[in-house]
Design a protein around this motif. Sequence first.
Motif, PDB file in Angstrom:
ATOM      1  N   SER A  70     -26.904  22.942  35.286  1.00  0.00           N
ATOM      2  CA  SER A  70     -27.855  22.183  34.492  1.00  0.00           C
ATOM      3  C   SER A  70     -27.360  22.178  33.053  1.00  0.00           C
ATOM      4  N   THR A  71     -27.612  21.087  32.368  1.00  0.00           N
ATOM      5  CA  THR A  71     -27.157  20.932  30.994  1.00  0.00           C
ATOM      6  C   THR A  71     -28.311  21.206  30.047  1.00  0.00           C
ATOM      7  N   CYS A  72     -28.040  21.948  28.992  1.00  0.00           N
ATOM      8  CA  CYS A  72     -29.060  22.269  28.002  1.00  0.00           C
ATOM      9  C   CYS A  72     -29.416  21.009  27.221  1.00  0.00           C
ATOM     10  N   PRO A  73     -30.708  20.682  27.101  1.00  0.00           N
ATOM     11  CA  PRO A  73     -31.092  19.496  26.351  1.00  0.00           C
ATOM     12  C   PRO A  73     -30.873  19.642  24.844  1.00  0.00           C
ATOM     13  N   GLN A  74     -30.755  20.877  24.365  1.00  0.00           N
ATOM     14  CA  GLN A  74     -30.621  21.090  22.930  1.00  0.00           C
ATOM     15  C   GLN A  74     -29.166  21.113  22.475  1.00  0.00           C
ATOM     16  N   ALA A  80     -25.871  27.689  34.835  1.00  0.00           N
ATOM     17  CA  ALA A  80     -26.114  27.761  36.271  1.00  0.00           C
ATOM     18  C   ALA A  80     -27.529  27.260  36.540  1.00  0.00           C
ATOM     19  N   ALA A  81     -27.741  26.725  37.729  1.00  0.00           N
ATOM     20  CA  ALA A  81     -29.019  26.102  38.055  1.00  0.00           C
ATOM     21  C   ALA A  81     -30.185  27.079  37.996  1.00  0.00           C
ATOM     22  N   GLY A  82     -29.966  28.359  38.232  1.00  0.00           N
ATOM     23  CA  GLY A  82     -31.053  29.331  38.252  1.00  0.00           C
ATOM     24  C   GLY A  82     -31.496  29.809  36.883  1.00  0.00           C
ATOM     25  N   CYS A  86     -30.971  28.671  28.081  1.00  0.00           N
ATOM     26  CA  CYS A  86     -29.569  28.347  27.848  1.00  0.00           C
ATOM     27  C   CYS A  86     -28.790  29.612  27.487  1.00  0.00           C
ATOM     28  N   ARG A  87     -27.582  29.736  28.040  1.00  0.00           N
ATOM     29  CA  ARG A  87     -26.749  30.902  27.760  1.00  0.00           C
ATOM     30  C   ARG A  87     -26.139  30.839  26.364  1.00  0.00           C
TER      31      ARG A  87
END
Length: 96
Positions: A70-74, A80-82, A86-87
């Motif tokens: 999944s991509t961070c919107p910010q 990772a999907a789980g 955001c990392r």
Amino acid sequence: MFDVGTAYLAAAGALLLVALGVGARALVRIFREARERSRKRREGELERYTKDPVYDRDPADPEADGAARSTCPQCGAENAAGFCYCRECAAPLGPN
């Protein structure tokens, strides 16, 4: 007479010497194993990268696990999907 401070220093020194001896032996074993693995790689007896037996994936390819991303919107970082956050920037990723 018997000095408690001297006895404490003697006991601490003895324990330190024992710990150094055990640590040195462990480091020598690690060094020998690494040298043997390096020799095997040079001679072609061992592949450079092998599958990770715990996760059954190739450590040279971090994307090989096949998990959805999944991509961070910010910030746009791939996660990772789980993940819930955001990392990279710790922004909430939303429902997964």
